[in-house]
Design an enzyme around this catalytic site. Sequence first.
Site, mmCIF file in Angstrom:
data_model
loop_
_atom_site.group_PDB
_atom_site.id
_atom_site.type_symbol
_atom_site.label_atom_id
_atom_site.label_comp_id
_atom_site.label_asym_id
_atom_site.label_seq_id
_atom_site.Cartn_x
_atom_site.Cartn_y
_atom_site.Cartn_z
ATOM 1 N N LYS A 1 2.800 -4.590 -9.251
ATOM 2 C CA LYS A 1 2.929 -3.168 -8.926
ATOM 3 C C LYS A 1 4.384 -2.846 -8.578
ATOM 4 O O LYS A 1 5.043 -3.641 -7.881
ATOM 5 C CB LYS A 1 2.007 -2.867 -7.735
ATOM 6 N N SER B 1 -3.875 3.709 -5.738
ATOM 7 C CA SER B 1 -2.592 3.888 -6.374
ATOM 8 C C SER B 1 -2.195 2.749 -7.296
ATOM 9 O O SER B 1 -1.267 2.912 -8.089
ATOM 10 C CB SER B 1 -1.519 4.050 -5.304
ATOM 11 N N SER C 1 -6.213 1.197 -2.314
ATOM 12 C CA SER C 1 -5.455 1.229 -3.567
ATOM 13 C C SER C 1 -5.588 0.012 -4.464
ATOM 14 O O SER C 1 -5.123 0.049 -5.605
ATOM 15 C CB SER C 1 -3.979 1.451 -3.267
#
Length: 473
Positions: free
Chosen positions: A82, A157, A181
């Site tokens: 990420k 996210s 997330s």
Amino acid sequence: MANRDLSELTIVEAARGLRAGDFSSRELTQSCLNNIRQKDKEIGAFLSVFQDSALSQADLVDQALANRKELPALAGIPLAVKDNILIHGHRCSSAANILKSYSAAYDATVIKKLRDQGSVFIGKTNLDEFAMGSSTENSAFQVTRNPHDPERVPGGSSGGSAAAVAAGESLAALGSDTGGSIRQPAAFCGLVGLKPTYGAVSRYGLMAFASSLDQIGSLTKTSEDSCLIFRAIRGRDPMDTTSREGRFSQGREMSKLRVGIPQQCFGEGISSEMIKWMKRTIDHLKDLGAKTVSIDLSGLEYSLPIYYVIAPAEASANLARYDGLRYGQAELAESLKETYAQTRSRGFGLEVKRRIMLGAYILSAGHYDAYYQKAHKAKKLIQLEFGKALQKVDLILTPTTPGLPFKIGDRVDNPVEMYLSDLLTVSANLTGLPSVSIPVGREGKLPVGMQLIGPDFSEEFLLRVGSHLEWLS
Ligand code: GLN
């Protein structure tokens, strides 16, 4: 295995194949890179792809394998990361304009640990700006689509990480979880998503969102793979004072298991599909010999408003460092104050500004006691309630999300509806408890995830139970 696309393998299968000489790490990495080339224009999972460095990392592992060296489990395995976790020398943007030209000056501790294992870093994945969101639509750069249905969101996210694994663009991925997330995108994309116990994994080199809630974890195809990554990244780190060494419990056998079923999971706000899958999962657990116990967990209802006080408050303090002078690009103006103002108004997106304003209001002199202090007291009560429940049962089962993956664009203009996606995940962050989302089935083509929450440092136990629930087979 000869006819199988290598990118479809789990980590465990790939590690076995590499050692048996069925294929090389270069071939494995190349199969992910091919998928990125073919699919990522549509899916939009990656913000950057490290073709050259990934292939050279793979070659090093292939050489070591040729020399018959014993290698760690994750050697030669392509992983996506990420874009809020630092990899030395690579851009790290948190999907924010304000950091679009920021390059990481060091490796995050989790990256260092995985590098030591010989993992191959294939690229950085898209996210909601600064990890604020539940659909990955808040990225300043691109929208990510759900590989199971490109009209729908992959969750957020860590939506880029989830989509990358689901599309075969990487074997597994790292994400971060402040309020769900990792687990929510894992549920939306048919993956296993682990949010470890608060402090089990170092956050050094993770861009801070809400420091009392943030944890790094993984998105994988199976619980077994999740366990391999967790073992590689966990542990105390002098660079993160909240990190600690855990005493890991193995938990009970399936036949002696007591699973808590909160009544709240059948109530308001939970869709009929999720209730149906909750019941199927309960039946499956009973078939395996587990006992289910109905519990009352009012904390599940109160967690969301508490989270949306604490998280923005901490975010507003953490994001004060992005003034344009220390990191990334500045919009130079007449005065220092004007430079800050210009940089921050142009550099942050709408949702991030909303959180900063909310957080600053919550922390302001007249409101601190009424909101921030009160939220902390309520958080303590929720911790006590979960602690009590976990004395009666070994773990708690809930759906991961109140509903199925929603359509792109459906919730962008309605922040409260977007926040409701986190209804069932935020309590594990407020309590610090480990939690995992397990794919249990499909509703049409859309995956459905169920969440397990256990006592501190029960990750391996949760994943063992999770392995019995994958696709309910
Ligand atoms: N969706 C939640 C939020 O917007 C959680 C985000 C996260 O876990 N990083 O705050």
